[in-house]
Design a protein around this motif. Structure first.
Motif, short mmCIF file in Angstrom:
data_model
loop_
_atom_site.label_atom_id
_atom_site.label_comp_id
_atom_site.label_asym_id
_atom_site.label_seq_id
_atom_site.Cartn_x
_atom_site.Cartn_y
_atom_site.Cartn_z
N VAL A 54 -12.02 21.31 65.06
CA VAL A 54 -11.73 20.08 65.79
C VAL A 54 -12.87 19.74 66.74
O VAL A 54 -13.27 18.58 66.87
CB VAL A 54 -10.39 20.21 66.55
CG1 VAL A 54 -10.18 19.03 67.49
CG2 VAL A 54 -9.24 20.30 65.57
N ASN A 55 -13.40 20.76 67.42
CA ASN A 55 -14.52 20.52 68.33
C ASN A 55 -15.75 20.01 67.59
O ASN A 55 -16.44 19.09 68.07
CB ASN A 55 -14.88 21.81 69.08
CG ASN A 55 -14.00 22.04 70.30
OD1 ASN A 55 -13.89 21.18 71.17
ND2 ASN A 55 -13.36 23.19 70.36
N TYR A 56 -16.04 20.58 66.44
CA TYR A 56 -17.19 20.12 65.66
C TYR A 56 -16.98 18.69 65.16
O TYR A 56 -17.92 17.88 65.16
CB TYR A 56 -17.44 21.05 64.48
CG TYR A 56 -18.31 22.24 64.80
CD1 TYR A 56 -19.56 22.06 65.40
CD2 TYR A 56 -17.89 23.53 64.53
CE1 TYR A 56 -20.36 23.14 65.71
CE2 TYR A 56 -18.70 24.63 64.83
CZ TYR A 56 -19.92 24.43 65.42
OH TYR A 56 -20.73 25.50 65.73
N LEU A 57 -15.76 18.37 64.76
CA LEU A 57 -15.48 16.99 64.34
C LEU A 57 -15.65 16.02 65.50
O LEU A 57 -16.22 14.93 65.33
CB LEU A 57 -14.05 16.90 63.80
CG LEU A 57 -13.80 17.50 62.41
CD1 LEU A 57 -12.31 17.43 62.07
CD2 LEU A 57 -14.61 16.75 61.35
N ALA A 58 -15.17 16.41 66.68
CA ALA A 58 -15.34 15.55 67.85
C ALA A 58 -16.81 15.38 68.20
O ALA A 58 -17.26 14.27 68.54
CB ALA A 58 -14.57 16.13 69.03
#
Length: 345
Positions: free
Chosen positions: A126-130
Motif C-alpha cells: 500500500v505504501n509503494y502504491l501511494a
C-alpha cells in the motif's frame, strides 16, 4: 489516520472472534487479548513499513534487494506481533489483573505469526502504491507546468511580433506625411506614443475585456484618421454582452490594421471598416470587414497579422477557436470565433 485505525480495529475484532471460536474463550477475554496487541502492532508496523519503503524506492534500488529487505522485515514483524501477543496474554493472566487471558496454542501462535507477516507485506505494498501515485501526480504537475511555460513563451513571442510590425507600418505612414503634412505627422507621432503607452498597460494581462480592446483599437484608428482624414470611415456593431467577454490583448488590432493598410489605403475615395462582435451561445464572434478594390486579389500582404492571430488563438484555446477570412463583392471579411469567457468565470 482515523480510517487506518478503523480498519485495524475491524481486523482486531475479527481476530478476537477467531480466537474465541478456536480457544473457546469468553468474548470479553478474546477482545481484551486481540484488540490492544493489534492496535500496538498497527502503529509500529505502519511507521516501520512507511519509512522502509521511503528508504528503498522501487526505481532507485534493485528489485531483489527490495524484496529481500521487505521479506526480512515482514518476518521480523510477524515474530514481533507473536511475542507482543504472548507477553500481553501473560500479563492478562496475572493474579492481580482481575480477569483471565486466553489459552495460546501452537496453532494460534502460528496464525498470529503468519497474519502479522502478511499484513506487514500488505502495508508495504500500500505504501509503494501511494508513493507511485504521488510520484505520478507530481510528474503530471511538472509536465503541465512545462506546457504552460512553453505556451506563455509562445504567446510572448507572438505578442512581440505584433508591436514591431505595427510600428514599422506607422513609421512608414509618418514618413509619408512628413513632407505633405508636417502638422499631421507630428500629431500622428504623439498619437503613436500614446498608443504604445496604453498598449504597454496590457502586457501584464493574459486576457482583457473586449471593451478594453476596443478602446485601444479606437486609439489606433485615431492615428490612422490623421493620415486618411475623411477617406477612413469606421462603424461599430458591438453587442453589450460581448463587451464583457475576455479576449487576448491586441488580437483584433492586427485585423483592423490590415483592413486599413490593404483595403482602405488602396481606394482613392477611401472606404469603410466595420467592427462587429456578438455572443452566439457559448461562442464569441468578432468580425472585421473593410471595403476593397473589386480588382484587388483577396489577400493581404505577407499575411503576418492573420497568421499571428491564428497562432495566438491556437496557443490560447487550442482547437476551440479559429479565424476565417475571405474576399467577396468588394469586401474583405475576417471572423474570429472563440469560447465565451468573462471576468467572473
Amino acid at each position: 489516520m482515523a480510517l487506518y485505525l478503523l480498519v485495524w480495529i475491524i481486523l482486531g475484532v475479527a481476530l478476537a472472534g477467531f480466537t474465541m471460536v478456536y480457544t473457546q474463550a469468553k468474548a470479553v477475554n478474546a477482545l481484551l487479548f486481540a484488540l490492544p496487541s493489534t492496535l500496538v502492532y498497527a502503529i509500529s508496523a505502519g511507521f516501520s513499513s512507511y519509512y522502509l519503503c521511503r528508504a528503498n524506492p522501487l526505481g532507485e534500488r534493485k528489485l531483489l534487494s527490495v524484496v529481500f529487505g521487505l521479506s526480512t522485515a515482514s518476518v521480523l514483524a510477524g515474530l514481533l506481533w507473536t511475542a507482543l501477543a504472548e507477553m500481553w496474554n501473560e500479563l492478562c493472566q496475572l493474579p492481580g489483573a482481575g480477569w483471565a487471558g486466553v489459552t495460546l496454542s501452537p496453532g494460534l501462535t502460528a496464525l498470529l505469526f503468519v497474519f502479522g507477516t502478511l499484513l506487514y507485506g500488505l502495508l508495504a505494498a500500500v505504501n509503494y502504491l501511494a508513493m507511485e501515485f504521488v510520484r505520478a501526480r507530481h510528474a503530471e504537475k511538472r509536465e503541465l507546468e512545462s506546457k504552460l511555460l512553453a505556451q506563455e513563451a509562445e504567446l510572448r513571442m507572438l505578442r512581440t511580433q505584433i508591436d514591431p510590425h505595427f510600428l514599422f507600418n506607422s513609421l512608414n505612414s509618418i514618413s509619408a506625411l512628413t513632407s505633405q503634412d508636417p502638422k499631421g505627422a507630428r500629431a500622428m507621432t504623439l498619437q503613436l506614443a500614446s498608443f504604445f503607452r496604453q498598449s504597454l498597460g496590457m502586457e501584464a494581462h493574459r486576457k482583457v475585456s473586449l471593451r478594453e480592446e476596443m478602446a485601444l483599437i479606437r486609439h489606433f484608428l485615431s492615428i490612422e484618421q490623421v493620415r486618411f482624414g475623411e477617406r477612413l470611415v469606421v462603424e461599430e456593431a458591438l453587442d453589450k454582452e460581448a463587451l464583457d467577454c475576455l479576449v487576448p490583448p491586441m488580437i483584433i488590432q492586427p485585423l483592423v490594421e490590415n483592413a486599413v493598410k490593404h483595403g482602405i489605403s488602396q481606394l482613392p475615395e477611401g472606404g469603410c471598416v466595420t467592427i462587429a462582435a456578438w455572443r452566439d451561445g457559448s461562442r464569441l464572434r468578432i468580425t472585421v470587414v473593410n471595403d476593397m478594390d473589386e480588382y484587388q486579389a483577396p489577400g493581404r500582404g505577407k499575411g503576418i497579422g492573420l497568421n499571428n492571430v491564428r497562432q495566438r488563438l491556437a496557443a490560447t484555446y487550442q482547437q476551440e477557436a479559429r479565424v476565417e477570412w475571405g474576399g467577396r463583392e468588394k469586401h474583405f471579411n475576417v471572423e474570429i470565433i472563440m469560447p465565451v469567457e468573462t471576468g467572473g468565470e
